[in-house]
Design a protein around this motif. Structure first.
Motif, PDB file in Angstrom:
ATOM      1  N   GLU A 204       0.827  -1.206   0.000  1.00  6.98           N
ATOM      2  CA  GLU A 204       0.000   0.000   0.000  1.00  6.98           C
ATOM      3  C   GLU A 204       0.863   1.258   0.000  1.00  6.98           C
ATOM      4  O   GLU A 204       0.531   2.262  -0.634  1.00  6.98           O
ATOM      5  N   TYR A 205       1.978   1.194   0.709  1.00  8.52           N
ATOM      6  CA  TYR A 205       2.908   2.327   0.751  1.00  8.52           C
ATOM      7  C   TYR A 205       3.447   2.617  -0.648  1.00  8.52           C
ATOM      8  O   TYR A 205       3.515   3.776  -1.077  1.00  8.52           O
ATOM      9  N   LEU A 206       3.818   1.570  -1.374  1.00  6.06           N
ATOM     10  CA  LEU A 206       4.331   1.740  -2.739  1.00  6.06           C
ATOM     11  C   LEU A 206       3.246   2.293  -3.659  1.00  6.06           C
ATOM     12  O   LEU A 206       3.510   3.170  -4.500  1.00  6.06           O
ATOM     13  N   LYS A 207       2.021   1.795  -3.506  1.00  7.60           N
ATOM     14  CA  LYS A 207       0.923   2.253  -4.353  1.00  7.60           C
ATOM     15  C   LYS A 207       0.626   3.730  -4.126  1.00  7.60           C
ATOM     16  O   LYS A 207       0.403   4.486  -5.069  1.00  7.60           O
ATOM     17  N   GLU A 208       0.620   4.149  -2.868  1.00  4.71           N
ATOM     18  CA  GLU A 208       0.322   5.546  -2.541  1.00  4.71           C
ATOM     19  C   GLU A 208       1.310   6.502  -3.189  1.00  4.71           C
ATOM     20  O   GLU A 208       0.978   7.631  -3.520  1.00  4.71           O
ATOM     21  N   ARG A 209       2.540   6.036  -3.381  1.00  7.20           N
ATOM     22  CA  ARG A 209       3.592   6.893  -3.933  1.00  7.20           C
ATOM     23  C   ARG A 209       3.864   6.646  -5.408  1.00  7.20           C
ATOM     24  O   ARG A 209       4.832   7.133  -5.968  1.00  7.20           O
ATOM     25  N   GLY A 210       2.993   5.872  -6.028  1.00  9.03           N
ATOM     26  CA  GLY A 210       3.129   5.621  -7.459  1.00  9.03           C
ATOM     27  C   GLY A 210       4.321   4.773  -7.823  1.00  9.03           C
ATOM     28  O   GLY A 210       4.825   4.824  -8.946  1.00  9.03           O
ATOM     29  N   LEU A 211       4.775   3.942  -6.878  1.00  7.30           N
ATOM     30  CA  LEU A 211       5.965   3.119  -7.108  1.00  7.30           C
ATOM     31  C   LEU A 211       5.629   1.647  -7.301  1.00  7.30           C
ATOM     32  O   LEU A 211       6.525   0.828  -7.490  1.00  7.30           O
TER      33      LEU A 211
END
Length: 232
Positions: A204-211
């Motif tokens: 989820e952290y990666l998704k939030e930052r577009g990564l």
């Protein structure tokens, strides 16, 4: 009969913990670009990557008023690599000094050996978790990557226990996501179910930052065949 495809509805992550504060990670594809092909007498990669990840973790903890500091120290002369823990941030020389003093205390280094260049001025140190590399004559890139994974997933566990023993409420878990080519730590200021939530939060952290790298096959799915419905 033709089934019309609709865009998959985004489901909320199943996170019971509201104490997550962030993550630090390295891209394993980027690490691979630094691959070396001949054995070396000293490590080139592992300690630098670990220290960068842990310095980032320390910064996040300090931002959220958690008295926790951790770094990676490599002592090629003594063939040791360790995680040094403290309640307050410390410099490189202090970290080396504490690690050396710790090794003296447990009998790995003679007490009369001169190490004045690394005197300790920080009285908040709480411990060290280290690996002995004395049996490793030469280092290879594959060994360094394996050691990095070992520290992230396994040797971080006794480090966390040291924090808790000293009433430091810093919670972190090692994560290694092969699909996303990432390795690192997720951080929290509250306890959580590491086995179930750490990987989920990292995604989820990666998704939030577009990564987050989406699989093309996941972009549009027929609802009755989604991953979510299959595993309910």
């Amino acid at each position: 009969m033709t089934v019309r495809k609709r865009k998959r509805k985004k489901l909320p992550p199943t996170l019971s913990n509201t104490g997550f504060i962030g993550a630090t990670f390295a891209d394993t594809d980027e690490l691979a670009r630094n691959e070396y092909h001949f054995p070396r007498k000293q490590m080139k990669i592992t300690h630098h990557v670990l220290d960068a990840l842990l310095q980032g973790a320390t910064h996040l903890f300090q931002q959220h008023k958690v008295e926790a500091a951790i770094s990676c120290v490599y002592l090629p002369k003594y063939k040791k690599i360790g995680l040094v823990l403290s309640k307050q941030p410390f410099g490189r020389n202090e970290g080396i000094g504490y690690f050396i003093n710790y090794l003296k205390e447990i009998g790995h280094i003679e007490w009369d050996e001169k190490t004045k260049d690394y005197e300790i001025h920080n009285t908040s140190f709480i411990g060290v978790v280290f690996a002995d590399l004395e049996k490793i004559a030469k280092f290879t890139f594959d060994f360094e990557v394996e050691l990095l994974s070992k520290f992230v997933k396994d040797l971080i566990i006794p480090a966390k226990e040291l924090f808790l023993q000293h009433n430091v409420k810093a919670y972190l878990s090692g994560v290694e996501n092969e699909d996303q080519h990432k390795v690192g730590f997720v951080l929290s200021i509250k306890p959580y179910d590491e086995r179930k939530e750490a990987d989920l939060y990292f995604v989820e952290y990666l998704k939030e930052r577009g990564l987050y790298e989406e699989d093309e096959s996941e972009e549009e799915l027929v609802p009755i065949h989604t991953k979510w419905s299959l595993f309910k």
